[in-house]
Enzyme design. Structure first.
Site, short mmCIF file in Angstrom:
data_model
loop_
_atom_site.label_atom_id
_atom_site.label_comp_id
_atom_site.label_asym_id
_atom_site.label_seq_id
_atom_site.Cartn_x
_atom_site.Cartn_y
_atom_site.Cartn_z
N GLU A 20 8.07 12.76 -30.31
CA GLU A 20 8.15 12.83 -28.86
C GLU A 20 7.43 11.62 -28.27
O GLU A 20 6.27 11.38 -28.58
CB GLU A 20 7.51 14.11 -28.30
N GLU A 45 1.68 8.65 -27.06
CA GLU A 45 1.33 8.55 -25.64
C GLU A 45 0.39 7.38 -25.43
O GLU A 45 -0.55 7.19 -26.21
CB GLU A 45 0.66 9.86 -25.19
N ASP A 95 9.17 6.29 -17.84
CA ASP A 95 9.04 5.40 -16.69
C ASP A 95 10.36 4.65 -16.51
O ASP A 95 10.79 3.93 -17.40
CB ASP A 95 7.90 4.41 -16.92
N LYS A 99 12.89 -1.40 -10.51
CA LYS A 99 13.25 -2.71 -10.01
C LYS A 99 14.00 -3.51 -11.07
O LYS A 99 13.63 -3.48 -12.25
CB LYS A 99 12.00 -3.46 -9.56
N ASP A 131 15.02 12.29 -14.27
CA ASP A 131 15.47 12.55 -12.90
C ASP A 131 16.02 11.28 -12.26
O ASP A 131 16.40 11.29 -11.09
CB ASP A 131 14.29 13.05 -12.05
#
Length: 306
Positions: A20, A45, A95, A99, A131
């Site tokens: 993950e 992470e 993330d 842009k 999303d």
């Protein structure tokens, strides 16, 4: 940094089945570990705060089949996971770098898919939930362009929408997107673990020069650059210097301290063990440059170990 959770100790010779990337506070990871207790899960992470919160959760909930790596996903994929060992990869709400000028920072690009193909089993999958529709479309285009994955876009499984951000954005009425990338071929380019070297150093004779100023120096080597940023005098009767050095090489960025100091056998010039640095080609190149620079200041090499 690799951290094991619980009493289960999985050696790196037996790599994880599931990866993950970006586990946040670990709630999805914990749910996954409970649903599939026979899975060996590696969570990666970059946020130290998230790692601490996730570890607290895993220990509180008695999760024992998870390993945690604090660092970059590509480094973990390359160095902690054996070829053809992964069955599945989860990427939840990465993330999106929205842009256009920042698109090169996105994880799910062709180069990533090519490298991932060498670590997945035949038919292994990457599951993306986001999303951000633009990133969802971008990831699909990059995956298909690699020629190594087939892509499906089913609705996101409900348990994928239990992450911290999914719960937050559900309340805002956001729409969610899902994609499954299934390996159908493999990139033929070798991608071995990053080569490691013995700690590079040299013993020199002579007197360390007085450094009233030190100009930033860029050292280029095959595969990256090392930048010696500044020199700092150490305190004490036999003081030396620390050289703050920033090293960028494939899949790894490090800030390390090189040092030049008196020792029982002469002037020691090499890498400091502060911060547990990895001894890589970049570190070796930086030490080699520093030794050569000190030779130019009148010091003499008695022994080289690099």
């Amino acid at each position: 940094m690799l951290i094991r959770v619980g009493d289960t100790d999985f050696p790196l010779s037996r790599p994880p089945q599931v990866l993950e990337v970006g586990f946040g506070d670990g709630r999805f990871t914990a749910q996954l570990a409970r649903l599939y207790p026979d899975w060996q899960i590696l969570g990666v992470e970059i946020s130290a705060g998230s790692v601490a919160r996730a570890l607290k959760r895993f220990r509180r909930e008695g999760i024992g089949n998870v390993q945690v790596y604090h660092g970059e996903a590509l480094f973990a994929l390359r160095n902690l996971i054996a070829p053809h060992s992964l069955q599945r990869v989860y990427v939840n709400f990465p993330d999106p770098w929205p842009k256009a000028k920042h698109e090169h920072n996105r994880l799910l690009q062709q180069a990533f898919y090519r490298r991932l193909s060498t670590r997945l089993t035949d038919g292994g999958e990457l599951l993306l939930t986001t999303d951000h529709e633009q990133y969802w479309q971008f990831a699909q285009a990059e995956g298909r362009a690699s020629g190594l994955f087939e892509v499906e876009t089913p609705p996101p499984p409900e348990h994928h929408l239990t992450t911290k951000y999914a719960l937050k954005w559900k309340e805002q009425g956001r729409r969610f997107y899902h994609a499954v990338f299934r390996k159908i071929a493999e990139d033929p380019t070798p991608w071995p673990p990053l080569r490691r070297y013995p700690m590079p150093h040299a013993l020199m004779s002579g007197t360390l020069p007085e450094l009233h100023n030190f100009e930033k120096t860029v050292v280029r080597f095959e595969g990256g650059t090392a930048v010696l940023l500044e020199a700092t005098r150490t305190l004490g009767p036999q003081s030396g210097y620390y050289f703050h050095t920033h090293i960028e090489e494939e899949d790894l960025i490090q800030d390390v301290l090189l040092e030049a100091r008196p020792s029982a056998h002469g002037l020691y010039v090499g890498i400091s063990r502060f911060g547990a640095p990895l001894s890589t080609a970049g570190v070796r190149a930086a030490v080699e440059w520093l030794v050569g620079w000190l030779e130019g200041q009148g010091l003499r090499v008695m022994q080289r170990s690099y």
